[in-house]
Every structure is written in C-alpha cells, then in structure tokens.
Design an enzyme around this catalytic site. Structure first.
Site, PDB file in Angstrom:
ATOM      1  N   SER A 269      43.497  27.600  30.858  1.00 39.35           N
ATOM      2  CA  SER A 269      43.700  26.967  32.159  1.00 39.35           C
ATOM      3  C   SER A 269      44.584  27.844  33.022  1.00 39.35           C
ATOM      4  CB  SER A 269      44.369  25.596  32.000  1.00 39.35           C
ATOM      5  OG  SER A 269      44.738  25.048  33.259  1.00 39.35           O
TER       6      SER A 269
ATOM      7  N   TYR B 285      51.356  20.422  28.554  1.00 32.93           N
ATOM      8  CA  TYR B 285      49.937  20.802  28.582  1.00 32.93           C
ATOM      9  C   TYR B 285      49.796  22.272  28.966  1.00 32.93           C
ATOM     10  CZ  TYR B 285      45.214  21.272  30.517  1.00 32.93           C
ATOM     11  OH  TYR B 285      43.949  21.703  30.814  1.00 32.93           O
TER      12      TYR B 285
END
Length: 255
Positions: free
Chosen positions: A145, A159
């Site tokens: 990501s 995260y």
C-alpha cells in the site's frame, strides 16, 4: 504485449472482491488456472469463478481463514496437493480491522493486524516459494500500500506499518530467490475504489484523499489487476524483482 498465462496455476488470496477479484478475472482471461481464495464471501467468490468459466477459463474457489499463519499453511498444502504447484502467487488478502487512534491500539489489536497482513503472507510465501525455486521459475506479487510510505490516513498507523513490513519482506525474499529464477515484487495501490474504502473510509475522508491525487480521481481494481499481471509475467517483467510498483495516480512517488 499479450500477457498470457496458459497452463499456469495462479493462486490469488482475498479474491472474492476488489483488487483480488479483478486480478483473478484477468488471470482467467489470460489462460491461467485460477485458485480464487476467499474467507467469508463464498457467494462473491463463486461469481468470480463463474465469470472466469463463462469466458472459457478455469477456476476454483477455495475457502480458508487467513487471520493466522496456520490458515495460510493449510491453504498452501491444499492447493499444492490438488494442483501440484503454484506458478504465480498473488498475496492480496489483508485488511484494516478498524481505524483506531493513538492511545487506543492495544497489544491484541496490533497482534491481530500483524497476523492478518504479515504473518499469513509470509507463511504462504515460505510454503510456496521453495517449489518455485526447485522448478527454476515462478512469480510472487505481494499487495502492499502507499500507506507504507505515507503512514496511512487517520487511525491506520499500525495498518501502514504492516504494509511497510510486506515491502521489506518482499525485497528480502527477492534477493534470496533471484538465483533460482523466481521473482518477487510488491504492488502498492493508492486510493482505489474497492469495498475496503466502502467499509473503512467516510465520504469526507475519501474526498480529502482524492483531492491530493494529481490525476484527480481514485483508481480502479482493474487498473491494479493490470499491474499485477505485468509484474507476474516473465516476458514483460522478467528482469524486475524486489521492486515496488505504485498505482496511485501520482499521489506519491515511491522510491
């Protein structure tokens, strides 16, 4: 270049929706036998399989909870027993669990995110990569990501940390596997229109993130899928390993 995967076995985790589902469909259209992994959404996984088969491809849905590494090992054992090998592994499964601000992220929350986004991914790579190395070819695409570089939006620091770990691990195994002819790369999506943001991102947050994108829009799951197939294809990306491919509309430049 026509990216074909005829006679190749491709395992895509988290393939019932979003980026994973798009990648599975693209691999199916490209001639691969696709293992469509899912956890809870069997109905959507069946739709992906049906779409692939209606297009003349081959696919099967396989259920497995990947919230812990033991589930990943069980998935790998099942696939290897049923299909004999994995030529392409796309580690897409993962999640945010929930947005939690600073001071509310206890040890159990951190552990669950690490297991979900890092532990199971490592376990799958460790289970599948040795067979690739023995055959002298194979490709691993781990979905990271842009958050690994930006630190993530509000309440997602842990995260983002797990996605940074995905990038680092991928670079490490790329070095280890390179002499055997096996490649490993990371796809780093930015803001992509998927059920992930439908669940975890408010419309206001989404507008704020899109406002920082030079291309002026969020990306699509299909745009990520095309990048995954490129990285997985030996003819197109045969000299690319250990790299991070950003798909973010120019929002951030990853080095």
């Amino acid at each position: 270049m026509d990216l074909r995967f005829d006679d190749e076995v491709v395992l895509v985790t988290g393939a019932s929706t979003g980026i994973g589902a798009a990648a599975a469909r693209h691999f199916g259209r490209a001639g691969a036998t696709v293992i469509v992994h899912y956890n809870a959404n069997g109905e959507r996984a069946a739709e992906v399989v049906q779409d692939i088969e209606q297009g003349g491809g081959r696919a099967v849905a396989v259920q497995q909870d990947l919230s812990e590494a033991s589930g990943a090992v069980a998935l790998a054992e099942h696939v290897l027993q049923e299909f004999g090998r994995v030529d392409v592994l796309v580690n897409n499964a993962g999640g945010l669990i929930e947005r939690r601000p600073l001071g509310e992220r206890d040890a159990d929350f951190v552990r669950r995110l690490l297991d979900l986004n890092v532990g199971q991914l490592i376990a799958l790579c460790e289970a599948v990569a040795p067979g690739m190395a023995e055959r002298g070819r194979g490709s691993i695409v781990n979905v990271g990501s842009v958050a690994a570089v930006t630190g993530g939006a509000g309440g997602s620091a842990v995260y983002a940390t797990t996605k940074g770990a995905v990038t680092t691990y991928t670079r490490g195994i790329a070095r280890e596997l390179a002499p055997s002819g096996v490649r490993a790369n990371t796809l780093a999506p930015g803001v992509i229109e998927t059920p992930f943001h439908d669940r975890w991102t408010t419309p206001e947050q989404m507008r704020g993130m899109v406002s920082t994108i030079p291309m002026g829009r969020a990306g699509s799951a299909d745009e990520c899928a095309g990048a995954i197939l490129f990285l997985a294809h030996d003819g197109a990306a045969g000299y690319i390993t250990g790299q991070v491919l950003p798909v973010n509309g120019g929002q951030h430049f990853l080095g």
